[in-house]
Design a protein around this motif. Structure first.
Motif, PDB file in Angstrom:
ATOM      1  N   VAL A   1       0.821  -1.218   0.000  1.00 44.51           N
ATOM      2  CA  VAL A   1       0.000   0.000   0.000  1.00 44.51           C
ATOM      3  C   VAL A   1       0.855   1.269   0.000  1.00 44.51           C
ATOM      4  O   VAL A   1       0.317   2.359  -0.140  1.00 44.51           O
ATOM      5  CB  VAL A   1      -0.971   0.043   1.209  1.00 44.51           C
TER       6      VAL A   1
ATOM      7  N   LEU B   1      -7.569  -3.286   0.228  1.00 41.89           N
ATOM      8  CA  LEU B   1      -7.008  -2.060   0.827  1.00 41.89           C
ATOM      9  C   LEU B   1      -6.830  -0.972  -0.227  1.00 41.89           C
ATOM     10  O   LEU B   1      -7.076   0.212   0.037  1.00 41.89           O
ATOM     11  CB  LEU B   1      -5.663  -2.365   1.503  1.00 41.89           C
TER      12      LEU B   1
ATOM     13  N   ILE C   1     -10.160   0.629  -0.827  1.00 45.65           N
ATOM     14  CA  ILE C   1     -10.464   1.617   0.225  1.00 45.65           C
ATOM     15  C   ILE C   1      -9.693   2.909  -0.033  1.00 45.65           C
ATOM     16  O   ILE C   1     -10.218   4.015   0.099  1.00 45.65           O
ATOM     17  CB  ILE C   1     -10.077   1.047   1.618  1.00 45.65           C
TER      18      ILE C   1
ATOM     19  N   SER D   1      -9.717   8.676  -1.560  1.00 42.67           N
ATOM     20  CA  SER D   1      -9.280   9.800  -2.393  1.00 42.67           C
ATOM     21  C   SER D   1     -10.461  10.579  -2.956  1.00 42.67           C
ATOM     22  O   SER D   1     -10.341  11.764  -3.250  1.00 42.67           O
ATOM     23  CB  SER D   1      -8.411   9.288  -3.549  1.00 42.67           C
TER      24      SER D   1
ATOM     25  N   VAL E   1      -3.853   9.255   6.902  1.00 45.02           N
ATOM     26  CA  VAL E   1      -4.793   8.952   5.814  1.00 45.02           C
ATOM     27  C   VAL E   1      -5.267  10.233   5.133  1.00 45.02           C
ATOM     28  O   VAL E   1      -5.316  10.324   3.896  1.00 45.02           O
ATOM     29  CB  VAL E   1      -5.991   8.156   6.363  1.00 45.02           C
TER      30      VAL E   1
ATOM     31  N   ARG F   1      -2.466  11.870   3.099  1.00 42.61           N
ATOM     32  CA  ARG F   1      -2.091  11.086   1.926  1.00 42.61           C
ATOM     33  C   ARG F   1      -3.193  11.102   0.852  1.00 42.61           C
ATOM     34  O   ARG F   1      -2.921  11.368  -0.315  1.00 42.61           O
ATOM     35  CB  ARG F   1      -1.797   9.639   2.357  1.00 42.61           C
ATOM     36  N   THR F   2      -4.416  10.820   1.259  1.00 41.46           N
ATOM     37  CA  THR F   2      -5.471  10.628   0.254  1.00 41.46           C
ATOM     38  C   THR F   2      -6.236  11.917  -0.076  1.00 41.46           C
ATOM     39  O   THR F   2      -6.750  12.053  -1.172  1.00 41.46           O
ATOM     40  CB  THR F   2      -6.481   9.566   0.701  1.00 41.46           C
TER      41      THR F   2
ATOM     42  N   PHE G   1       4.745  10.346   1.361  1.00 39.91           N
ATOM     43  CA  PHE G   1       5.048   9.816   2.701  1.00 39.91           C
ATOM     44  C   PHE G   1       6.181  10.615   3.356  1.00 39.91           C
ATOM     45  O   PHE G   1       6.190  10.805   4.565  1.00 39.91           O
ATOM     46  CB  PHE G   1       5.412   8.332   2.606  1.00 39.91           C
TER      47      PHE G   1
ATOM     48  N   LYS H   1       4.367   4.978   6.979  1.00 39.83           N
ATOM     49  CA  LYS H   1       3.829   3.917   6.110  1.00 39.83           C
ATOM     50  C   LYS H   1       3.097   2.850   6.925  1.00 39.83           C
ATOM     51  O   LYS H   1       2.073   2.318   6.486  1.00 39.83           O
ATOM     52  CB  LYS H   1       4.966   3.296   5.296  1.00 39.83           C
TER      53      LYS H   1
ATOM     54  N   TYR I   1      -0.206   4.161   7.870  1.00 41.93           N
ATOM     55  CA  TYR I   1      -1.099   4.176   6.705  1.00 41.93           C
ATOM     56  C   TYR I   1      -1.683   2.786   6.466  1.00 41.93           C
ATOM     57  O   TYR I   1      -2.893   2.630   6.247  1.00 41.93           O
ATOM     58  CB  TYR I   1      -0.309   4.644   5.482  1.00 41.93           C
ATOM     59  N   PHE I   2      -0.842   1.793   6.537  1.00 45.17           N
ATOM     60  CA  PHE I   2      -1.312   0.416   6.330  1.00 45.17           C
ATOM     61  C   PHE I   2      -2.362   0.037   7.370  1.00 45.17           C
ATOM     62  O   PHE I   2      -3.451  -0.454   7.043  1.00 45.17           O
ATOM     63  CB  PHE I   2      -0.121  -0.552   6.381  1.00 45.17           C
ATOM     64  N   PHE I   3      -2.060   0.293   8.639  1.00 45.90           N
ATOM     65  CA  PHE I   3      -3.016  -0.092   9.681  1.00 45.90           C
ATOM     66  C   PHE I   3      -4.302   0.742   9.595  1.00 45.90           C
ATOM     67  O   PHE I   3      -5.387   0.257   9.914  1.00 45.90           O
ATOM     68  CB  PHE I   3      -2.371   0.035  11.066  1.00 45.90           C
TER      69      PHE I   3
ATOM     70  N   LEU J   1      -5.692   1.856   6.791  1.00 46.56           N
ATOM     71  CA  LEU J   1      -6.513   1.274   5.718  1.00 46.56           C
ATOM     72  C   LEU J   1      -7.159  -0.021   6.182  1.00 46.56           C
ATOM     73  O   LEU J   1      -8.341  -0.277   5.912  1.00 46.56           O
ATOM     74  CB  LEU J   1      -5.655   1.012   4.472  1.00 46.56           C
ATOM     75  N   ARG J   2      -6.398  -0.823   6.885  1.00 52.91           N
ATOM     76  CA  ARG J   2      -6.951  -2.101   7.363  1.00 52.91           C
ATOM     77  C   ARG J   2      -8.082  -1.841   8.364  1.00 52.91           C
ATOM     78  O   ARG J   2      -9.138  -2.480   8.302  1.00 52.91           O
ATOM     79  CB  ARG J   2      -5.843  -2.928   8.023  1.00 52.91           C
TER      80      ARG J   2
END
Lengths: 156, 183
Positions: A11, A37, A40, A45, B137, B140-141, B147, B162, B165-167, B169-170
């Protein structure tokens, strides 16, 4: 490489490390989760809220910036003005020296007293300085002061 | 916004009000959006955005330009948001293990809702993320920061960003897919 490490690389964008790519190729669960992921991520975005009434923000920020400026920078002109008025009033109170409508030459020009400009256009200088300062503070010179300074100029 | 950041900074350093106005116009919306997401309150977001701009103007002489002005602004905004949350005791900390049992704000599955409804659901769900994950999040989005820029903004290592960010999204995925509580 663990499942989470591979997904974290997945990701983060950019080229995948070889080890992470190998893990994702060999682990269908991780490949499926990575796709979920990323979905999502794409939805996020598109979820940025529109900000309304931001048009008013520049004016509000500028008002706070002006209020926050140190007042010291504005004091010399105010102090000069106050001193000039004080000296002028003191001169007027001197009994029998000169007619009130005729200021002494050495005081007719506040710049001579204050040594701030050295010019002969002192009243205009003082009023201009006052107006500049007042504009920065969001106020206008009182008419009485304008009148007083104009009278002083006429008399000088 | 001038293409040349150095020229723009010079204008700000001289107290040029038009430069201040341009800066607020360029970044005001993004800052309010970010702060709204952090605080969950529109009025607080605007107040904090004003404060962030004020601090940039007040301390512009200290800005060395190692990062972009945008990153510098978000860094100040992020710190203000954390202080605000801390002082108001409004942190929305959620343990990841609790997430599957936590009802999402809306019951409908993603596929059945409109784009706008889905966007609103996501924004509502973001509030339940830990503040650092939420910040990463959004930056970034929503704001398209790299990053590296996020790491500068939040004073974290890039690898840590990073991981957040991963956690994030999860956690969002789990929250969005959690069954609706019929209460």
């Amino acid at each position: 490489m663990t499942h989470d490490e591979a997904l974290r690389h997945g990701v983060a964008g950019g080229p995948l490390p070889q080890e992470a790519q190998a893990h994702l190729n060999a682990c269908p669960d991780c490949a499926a989760e990575l796709e979920a992921l990323r979905a999502i991520e794409r939805r996020l975005s598109r979820s940025a809220p529109r900000v309304q009434e931001v048009d008013l923000l520049p004016g509000r920020v500028l008002a706070r910036v002006r209020r926050s400026r140190p007042r010291g920078w504005a004091m010399p002109s105010a102090a000069a003005l106050a001193l000039a008025v004080g000296l002028w009033a003191a001169w007027l109170s001197r009994p029998g020296e000169r007619p009130a409508s005729t200021p002494p030459a050495e005081l007719a020009s506040a710049s001579a007293v204050l040594d701030i400009s050295g010019g002969t256009d002192t009243t205009a200088d003082l009023l201009g300085a006052y107006e500049t300062e007042a504009a920065s503070l969001g106020t206008a010179p009182p008419e009485a002061l304008k009148g007083f300074l104009s009278a002083t100029e006429d008399g000088g | 916004m001038p293409e040349d950041q150095a020229a723009w900074l010079d204008q700000l350093r001289t107290g040029d009000e038009s430069a201040v106005r341009d800066m607020v116009r360029a970044y005001g919306g993004a800052l309010i959006r970010f702060l709204g997401g952090m605080t969950g309150n529109a009025a607080d977001a605007e107040d904090l955005a004003q404060e962030a701009f004020l601090r940039v103007v007040s301390h512009i002489s200290e800005f060395r330009g190692e990062a972009s002005l945008k990153t510098y602004l978000f860094k100040i905004a992020h710190n203000l948001a954390l202080n605000h949350l801390s002082s108001a005791r409004q942190r929305y900390e959620v343990l990841p293990d609790e997430l599957p049992d936590r009802p999402s704000p809306e019951p409908a599955p993603l596929q059945a809702v409109s784009d706008e409804e889905e966007a609103r659901r996501l924004r509502d769900t973001l509030v339940h993320l830990p503040s650092q994950q939420r910040a990463v999040v959004m930056l970034r989005t929503w704001e398209d920061l790299s990053f590296k820029e996020i790491a500068q903004t939040m004073s974290l290592a890039e690898g840590t960003v990073k991981a957040h960010y991963f956690f994030a999204l999860r956690n969002l995925r789990r929250m969005m897919e959690a069954p609706h509580d019929p209460r």
